[in-house]
Design an enzyme around this catalytic site. Sequence first.
Site, PDB file in Angstrom:
ATOM      1  N   HIS A   1     -11.721 -13.469  -7.061  1.00 27.20           N
ATOM      2  CA  HIS A   1     -11.998 -12.038  -7.167  1.00 27.20           C
ATOM      3  C   HIS A   1     -12.647 -11.769  -8.512  1.00 27.20           C
ATOM      4  O   HIS A   1     -12.386 -12.469  -9.498  1.00 27.20           O
ATOM      5  CB  HIS A   1     -10.719 -11.201  -7.057  1.00 27.20           C
TER       6      HIS A   1
ATOM      7  N   HIS B   1      -4.621  -8.784  -2.720  1.00 26.90           N
ATOM      8  CA  HIS B   1      -3.439  -9.303  -3.410  1.00 26.90           C
ATOM      9  C   HIS B   1      -2.941  -8.301  -4.457  1.00 26.90           C
ATOM     10  O   HIS B   1      -1.736  -8.058  -4.572  1.00 26.90           O
ATOM     11  CB  HIS B   1      -3.761 -10.638  -4.084  1.00 26.90           C
TER      12      HIS B   1
END
Length: 290
Positions: free
Chosen positions: A255, A207
């Site tokens: 993450h 991302h």
Amino acid sequence: MTTAELAEFLALHLWAVLFAITSLMLLFAWMLWSGLQRYGSPMATLLRTWVARIGPHAQRLPLPSAVHGMWQMARQLGIQVLVSVAIAVTACLGFVEIADEIAVDEDLGQFDVALSAGLSRHASDEQLRIFAVLTDLGDKGFLIPLAGCIGLYLMFRRRWFLAITWIVATATGALMNTALKAIFERARPQWLHDFASADGWSFPSGHSSGAFIVYGLLGYLAVIHSPQRFHLPIAIMAMALIVCVGFSRVILQVHYFSDVLGGYAFGAAWVAAWIAGLEAYRRRPGAIPA
């Protein structure tokens, strides 16, 4: 303050920390842009003067012909290309340093785990819901159609070179990130909510790198095809999108913090390298404006 205490503080004061980080990054962007606008031309003129003075002396030095060739190439490419190349190299080195520090026995790896644990305790459902919306701006389900629309628009405007460059740069950037994930094979942190889901390896963040590549290159294209008064707002908007997407991945705990840093470093290197190529193409003799 220990690593665990710092992570706990950041997780506990999430909104204030995000506001401070975003404000500082935008302030840095504004100062950098203002400095370039004010001092860029004089610095470029001064650099060209130095190059013109040093050039004849350098030609007389007993250097390999390849070095003289690189010197001539640097003079022809211009300051914009050289700065972009320098940024790409610096970002690559930064990526290597980050990748070297993600092990569980390293300080950055320990901070990653502590911050993820702190966020799991302190991030509220309202915060997670907000960042679950923001994170979609970096999802492949959003970025791929956006990149496709930009490519089609460039083709419609008959900007064939830019269209091909855009498609190749964004597509290969995504493939490179996937390859890097397979190389490092870092497991994701555990998250205990249903506001976001993720699978596959964790480092570097897809991302974050995807947002940097798409919004960074899109910002560059917008800048070179818009009046100067729009340049700073475009840069700020692109940076804000990149920051929001990257930090949303950490706050949602899908993450680690270093995953996002690694994604940013890779994305910055990729964007800077392509900008260097585009600037070199635009400045070649007899070039048609891109």
